[in-house]
Structures are given as structure tokens and as C-alpha cells.
Write an enzyme that holds these catalytic residues in place. Structure first.
Site, PDB file in Angstrom:
ATOM      1  N   GLN A   1       1.049  -5.309  -6.583  1.00  0.00           N
ATOM      2  CA  GLN A   1       2.342  -6.276  -6.749  1.00  0.00           C
ATOM      3  C   GLN A   1       1.827  -7.359  -6.791  1.00  0.00           C
ATOM      4  OE1 GLN A   1       5.717  -4.978  -3.974  1.00  0.00           O
ATOM      5  NE2 GLN A   1       3.798  -3.992  -3.179  1.00  0.00           N
TER       6      GLN A   1
ATOM      7  N   HIS B   1       3.715  -7.601 -11.205  1.00  0.00           N
ATOM      8  CA  HIS B   1       4.577  -8.581 -11.175  1.00  0.00           C
ATOM      9  C   HIS B   1       3.849  -9.575 -11.856  1.00  0.00           C
ATOM     10  CE1 HIS B   1       6.355  -6.977  -6.916  1.00  0.00           C
ATOM     11  NE2 HIS B   1       6.932  -6.268  -8.344  1.00  0.00           N
TER      12      HIS B   1
ATOM     13  N   SER C   1       4.804  -4.508   2.603  1.00  0.00           N
ATOM     14  CA  SER C   1       5.695  -4.174   3.373  1.00  0.00           C
ATOM     15  C   SER C   1       6.824  -3.381   2.720  1.00  0.00           C
ATOM     16  CB  SER C   1       6.525  -5.772   3.793  1.00  0.00           C
ATOM     17  OG  SER C   1       6.875  -6.217   2.663  1.00  0.00           O
TER      18      SER C   1
ATOM     19  N   CYS D   1       8.331 -19.886 -27.298  1.00  0.00           N
ATOM     20  CA  CYS D   1       7.215 -19.016 -28.452  1.00  0.00           C
ATOM     21  C   CYS D   1       6.378 -18.233 -27.921  1.00  0.00           C
ATOM     22  CB  CYS D   1       6.627 -20.408 -29.266  1.00  0.00           C
ATOM     23  SG  CYS D   1       5.023 -20.836 -28.423  1.00  0.00           S
TER      24      CYS D   1
HETATM   25  C1  BV8 Z   1      14.271  -6.302 -10.729  1.00  0.00           C
HETATM   26  C2  BV8 Z   1       5.764 -12.633  -8.303  1.00  0.00           C
HETATM   27  C3  BV8 Z   1      16.156  -5.443 -12.163  1.00  0.00           C
HETATM   28  C4  BV8 Z   1       6.389 -13.868  -7.914  1.00  0.00           C
HETATM   29  C5  BV8 Z   1       7.224 -11.137  -6.917  1.00  0.00           C
HETATM   30  C6  BV8 Z   1      19.272  -8.467  -3.763  1.00  0.00           C
HETATM   31  C7  BV8 Z   1      19.702  -9.414  -4.586  1.00  0.00           C
HETATM   32  C8  BV8 Z   1      18.780  -9.741  -5.510  1.00  0.00           C
HETATM   33  C9  BV8 Z   1      17.475  -9.069  -6.093  1.00  0.00           C
HETATM   34  C10 BV8 Z   1      17.669  -7.909  -5.350  1.00  0.00           C
HETATM   35  C11 BV8 Z   1      18.543  -7.596  -4.143  1.00  0.00           C
HETATM   36  N1  BV8 Z   1      18.254  -6.325  -3.702  1.00  0.00           N
HETATM   37  C12 BV8 Z   1      16.980  -5.761  -4.571  1.00  0.00           C
HETATM   38  C13 BV8 Z   1      16.806  -6.796  -5.356  1.00  0.00           C
HETATM   39  C14 BV8 Z   1      15.682  -6.526  -6.410  1.00  0.00           C
HETATM   40  C15 BV8 Z   1      14.614  -7.298  -6.144  1.00  0.00           C
HETATM   41  C16 BV8 Z   1      14.097  -7.120  -4.637  1.00  0.00           C
HETATM   42  O1  BV8 Z   1      13.302  -6.055  -4.637  1.00  0.00           O
HETATM   43  N2  BV8 Z   1      14.577  -7.869  -3.802  1.00  0.00           N
HETATM   44  C17 BV8 Z   1      14.055  -7.880  -2.386  1.00  0.00           C
HETATM   45  C18 BV8 Z   1      13.463  -8.978  -1.835  1.00  0.00           C
HETATM   46  C19 BV8 Z   1      15.225  -7.500  -1.715  1.00  0.00           C
HETATM   47  N3  BV8 Z   1      13.487  -7.162  -7.131  1.00  0.00           N
HETATM   48  C20 BV8 Z   1      13.525  -7.506  -8.255  1.00  0.00           C
HETATM   49  O2  BV8 Z   1      14.186  -8.696  -8.415  1.00  0.00           O
HETATM   50  C21 BV8 Z   1      12.624  -7.206  -9.398  1.00  0.00           C
HETATM   51  N4  BV8 Z   1      13.291  -7.060 -10.458  1.00  0.00           N
HETATM   52  O3  BV8 Z   1      14.663  -5.543  -9.692  1.00  0.00           O
HETATM   53  O4  BV8 Z   1      14.833  -6.353 -11.850  1.00  0.00           O
HETATM   54  C22 BV8 Z   1      16.287  -5.861 -13.505  1.00  0.00           C
HETATM   55  C23 BV8 Z   1      16.344  -4.673 -14.235  1.00  0.00           C
HETATM   56  C24 BV8 Z   1      16.382  -4.805 -15.658  1.00  0.00           C
HETATM   57  C25 BV8 Z   1      16.905  -5.852 -16.077  1.00  0.00           C
HETATM   58  C26 BV8 Z   1      16.742  -7.222 -15.477  1.00  0.00           C
HETATM   59  C27 BV8 Z   1      16.585  -7.087 -14.076  1.00  0.00           C
HETATM   60  C28 BV8 Z   1      11.414  -8.253  -9.392  1.00  0.00           C
HETATM   61  C29 BV8 Z   1      10.559  -8.387  -8.289  1.00  0.00           C
HETATM   62  C30 BV8 Z   1       9.198  -9.190  -8.516  1.00  0.00           C
HETATM   63  C31 BV8 Z   1       9.535 -10.403  -7.722  1.00  0.00           C
HETATM   64  N5  BV8 Z   1       8.320 -11.173  -7.879  1.00  0.00           N
HETATM   65  N6  BV8 Z   1       6.113 -11.911  -7.104  1.00  0.00           N
HETATM   66  C32 BV8 Z   1       5.051 -14.608  -7.102  1.00  0.00           C
HETATM   67  O5  BV8 Z   1       4.698 -13.968  -6.401  1.00  0.00           O
HETATM   68  O6  BV8 Z   1       5.556 -15.796  -7.261  1.00  0.00           O
HETATM   69  S1  BV8 Z   1       7.565 -10.137  -5.639  1.00  0.00           S
HETATM   70  C33 BV8 Z   1       6.525 -10.758  -4.087  1.00  0.00           C
HETATM   71  O7  BV8 Z   1       6.821  -9.741  -3.191  1.00  0.00           O
HETATM   72  C34 BV8 Z   1       5.032 -10.420  -4.412  1.00  0.00           C
HETATM   73  O8  BV8 Z   1       4.806  -9.822  -5.840  1.00  0.00           O
HETATM   74  C35 BV8 Z   1       4.667  -9.491  -3.460  1.00  0.00           C
HETATM   75  O9  BV8 Z   1       3.525  -8.729  -3.638  1.00  0.00           O
HETATM   76  C36 BV8 Z   1       5.767  -8.672  -3.386  1.00  0.00           C
HETATM   77  C37 BV8 Z   1       6.106  -7.829  -2.320  1.00  0.00           C
HETATM   78  O10 BV8 Z   1       5.379  -8.427  -0.921  1.00  0.00           O
HETATM   79  P1  BV8 Z   1       4.268  -7.724  -0.397  1.00  0.00           P
HETATM   80  O11 BV8 Z   1       3.310  -7.567  -1.281  1.00  0.00           O
HETATM   81  O12 BV8 Z   1       4.649  -6.095   0.356  1.00  0.00           O
HETATM   82  O13 BV8 Z   1       3.792  -8.843   0.715  1.00  0.00           O
HETATM   83  P2  BV8 Z   1       4.517  -8.773   2.125  1.00  0.00           P
HETATM   84  O14 BV8 Z   1       4.208 -10.356   2.695  1.00  0.00           O
HETATM   85  O15 BV8 Z   1       5.974  -8.693   2.094  1.00  0.00           O
HETATM   86  O16 BV8 Z   1       4.049  -7.573   3.038  1.00  0.00           O
HETATM   87  C38 BV8 Z   1       2.476  -8.009   3.412  1.00  0.00           C
HETATM   88  C39 BV8 Z   1       2.062  -6.558   4.133  1.00  0.00           C
HETATM   89  O17 BV8 Z   1       0.865  -6.709   4.413  1.00  0.00           O
HETATM   90  C40 BV8 Z   1       2.835  -6.596   5.632  1.00  0.00           C
HETATM   91  O18 BV8 Z   1       3.148  -5.161   5.466  1.00  0.00           O
HETATM   92  C41 BV8 Z   1       1.711  -6.795   6.401  1.00  0.00           C
HETATM   93  O19 BV8 Z   1       1.760  -6.035   7.639  1.00  0.00           O
HETATM   94  C42 BV8 Z   1       0.434  -6.243   5.554  1.00  0.00           C
HETATM   95  N7  BV8 Z   1      -0.809  -7.057   6.011  1.00  0.00           N
HETATM   96  C43 BV8 Z   1      -1.024  -8.246   6.538  1.00  0.00           C
HETATM   97  N8  BV8 Z   1      -2.115  -8.817   6.577  1.00  0.00           N
HETATM   98  C44 BV8 Z   1      -2.924  -7.399   6.116  1.00  0.00           C
HETATM   99  C45 BV8 Z   1      -1.939  -6.457   5.781  1.00  0.00           C
HETATM  100  N9  BV8 Z   1      -2.334  -5.209   5.412  1.00  0.00           N
HETATM  101  C46 BV8 Z   1      -3.446  -4.959   5.148  1.00  0.00           C
HETATM  102  N10 BV8 Z   1      -4.766  -5.934   5.845  1.00  0.00           N
HETATM  103  C47 BV8 Z   1      -4.560  -7.054   5.910  1.00  0.00           C
HETATM  104  N11 BV8 Z   1      -5.199  -8.239   6.438  1.00  0.00           N
HETATM  105 ZN    ZN Z   2       5.747 -22.667 -27.132  1.00  0.00          ZN
END
Ligand code: BV8
Ligand code: ZN
Length: 241
Positions: free
Chosen positions: A97, A115, A184, A126
């Protein structure tokens, strides 16, 4: 625990990793939802959206430019490097991700960037698309065609690149073991990939200092950080080479 997983890795025909921001945390790249999380300082739910971008491209670009600078200065950590090393001995596919490009820089070759990539920039109109490793003097940067450029990442509400998504499902559904590292599992549809693996009877392993919604259905959970756990797992694996 490590020995058991290492044995499973030896028996596996195909090893699939699903990774999130946690695996890059020890490279100094903040996670989203953790205490150091990006979402503390900024409301990423607001900024990482197409609306925010068209409403105020400069603000969104300032956020991405700050992250790009940090990511381009960061290095793969021992967790990334252990995964790359494992690929020298076994078929390894990385469904990530993350947009930081760290898995490829560490040396993994089968990386699916669900992502997108913050290092790739594309035009909003374009078909210009290029890898840009330097910072932009003016924000938002403008394309030769006169329209503004954007990071080639998937924003909330945007669909994932279909070819990558379908290939990721294919890998998740055909692996013998899936290792879920540093995510997460809060974001869909990426958080479905472990479900596909489980449905296909894969052994499920989690590496995360904290619980996740899928911890209960994991065969093995390593409550540790990626940069500690993955090199240790590799040691046990190489012990039996
Ligand atoms: C889609 C790129 C449909 C950009 C990212 C309600 C309202 C609106 C939307 C939604 C909704 N409910 C669901 C949705 C869909 C939405 C979604 O899931 N929302 C969530 C927040 C509720 N998803 C989307 O919109 C996706 N698209 O569904 O499209 C569609 C279909 C057809 C046509 C049109 C549309 C698109 C999702 C992509 C969003 N872009 N990133 C950017 O980065 O700027 S998401 C972003 O979150 C990152 O990519 C990231 O990777 C991702 C997930 O987070 P995690 O990687 O898990 O990171 P997080 O901080 O959460 O957790 C870290 C973990 O690591 C923790 O567990 C921690 O304990 C652990 N950790 C910490 N330190 C360590 C460790 N582990 C090991 N070692 C360590 N040292
Ligand atoms: Zn262009």
C-alpha cells in the site's frame, strides 16, 4: 515461533507479503495512523483526495513535496532488505500500500504498488508520466501541455490501478503463505487481500507491534517491529538452507 514460520517458508512454493506504512516507519517515514502518524499533523483524509487537490492544488502539493523530500532522503531498512534477500531463495511477491518505492530500492523485483508511487508524477490531462526524484521549484508544477501535474498516487475515492489490483488478487489467491507487515488494514480494498489468501488456505502470518482487525484469524502473529522481526525470521530461514 520463528522456526515454525521459517519451516513454512521452506515448504512454500509462493510467498506473498502485504505491507503498509509500518514497514517504512523504521526508515523514518511516518505512518498514517500511528502516534508519529501523518494524520496527526495533517488531515490526510482531507488532503489525499481529488477534491482537495482541485480545490487547492498548492496546499496538497506542499504536503506531497514535504513527503517526497523525506522519502527521497530515506533508505530501505533491515525489514525491507530481509524481504529482498528472501527473494533470492524463494518466489516472493510484495503487495504494498506504500507509495515510497522502498521495496524496489531494497531489491524486490515483484512489487505491486496498489496505491501508486509518490516518485512518479503524471499530468491531470495529457498522458505525460515520469519519475521525478528532484523537488519542484514552483507548486503546483505545470505540464508542457499547460495543465497541472499530480503525484501518481491513488487518492481516497479513486479506484486502484485495475491491472495492479487484479494481479494482486491473483497473487493473494494463489500463495501458500501470506505475511502481513505494518498495516492497520484500515483501508479498502487493499485490506481484502489477506481474506483472499485465507480463503485459499494460505498460512497467515502478521508482523505488527499492535493488534489489527485480522489478528484473530492469523496462524501466527509476531508482536514486533518489521526491522527487528524480518531479519530474525530470515536468519532462521537461512539456517536451514
Ligand atoms: C476506493 C495513497 C472505490 C495516498 C492511500 C467512507 C468514506 C469515503 C471512502 C470510504 C469510506 N469507507 C471506505 C472507503 C473507501 C476508502 C477507505 O478505505 N477509506 C478508509 C480510510 C475508511 N478507500 C478508497 O477510497 C480506495 N478507493 O475504494 O475506490 C472506487 C471504485 C471504483 C471507482 C471509483 C472508486 C483508495 C484507497 C487508497 C487511498 N490512498 N495512500 C497517500 O499516501 O498520500 S491510503 C494510505 O493508507 C496509504 O496508502 C497507507 O498505506 C494506507 C493504509 O494505511 P497503513 O499502511 O495500514 O498505515 P497505518 O498508519 O494505518 O498503519 C500502520 C501500521 O503499522 C499499524 O498497524 C502499526 O501498528 C504498524 N506499525 C507501526 N510501526 C511499525 C509497524 N509495523 C511494523 N513495524 C513497525 N516499525
Ligand atoms: Zn500534460
Amino acid at each position: 515461533m520463528f522456526r515454525r514460520i521459517a519451516d513454512k517458508l521452506h515448504q512454500a512454493e509462493k510467498i506473498v507479503f502485504v505491507t503498509g506504512a509500518g514497514i517504512s516507519q523504521e526508515s523514518g517515514i511516518p505512518t498514517f495512523r500511528g502516534k508519529d502518524g501523518l494524520w496527526r499533523k495533517y488531515d490526510a483524509m482531507k488532503l489525499a483526495t481529488i477534491d482537495a487537490f482541485y480545490e487547492n492544488p498548492k496546499i496538497v502539493w506542499e504536503w506531497y513535496e514535504e513527503r517526497r523530500k523525506n522519502i527521497l532522503a530515506a533508505k530501505p531498512n533491515p525489514g525491507h532488505l530481509a524481504m529482498a534477500e528472501l527473494e533470492k531463495h524463494k518466489p516472493v511477491h510484495v503487495l504494498t500500500q506504500n507509495i515510497d518505492g522502498m521495496h524496489k530500492r531494497a531489491g524486490n523485483t515483484k512489487v505491486y504498488e496498489l496505491h501508486g508511487s509518490i516518485i512518479t508524477i503524471k499530468c491531470t490531462v495529457c498522458d505525460f508520466k515520469d519519475t521525478v526524484m528532484t523537488s519542484f521549484s514552483e507548486l503546483p508544477p505545470v505540464c508542457k501541455c499547460g495543465n497541472i501535474l499530480r503525484p501518481d498516487v491513488v487518492w481516497f475515492g479513486e479506484s486502484l490501478p485495475q491491472n495492479v489490483w487484479h494481479a494482486a488478487i491473483q497473487q493473494a489467491s494463489s500463495c501458500d503463505i501470506m505475511i502481513v507487515v505494518g498495516t492497520s488494514l484500515a483501508v479498502s480494498p487493499a485490506n481484502l487481500l489477506p481474506v483472499y489468501a485465507q480463503q485459499n488456505g494460505a498460512i497467515m502470518v502478521e508482523v505488527n507491534p499492535e493488534e489489527t482487525p485480522m489478528s484473530v484469524s492469523m496462524d501466527l502473529s509476531i508482536r514486533s517491529s518489521a526491522a527487528k522481526a524480518l531479519p530474525e525470521l530470515l536468519l532462521y530461514f537461512k539456517d536451514k538452507l
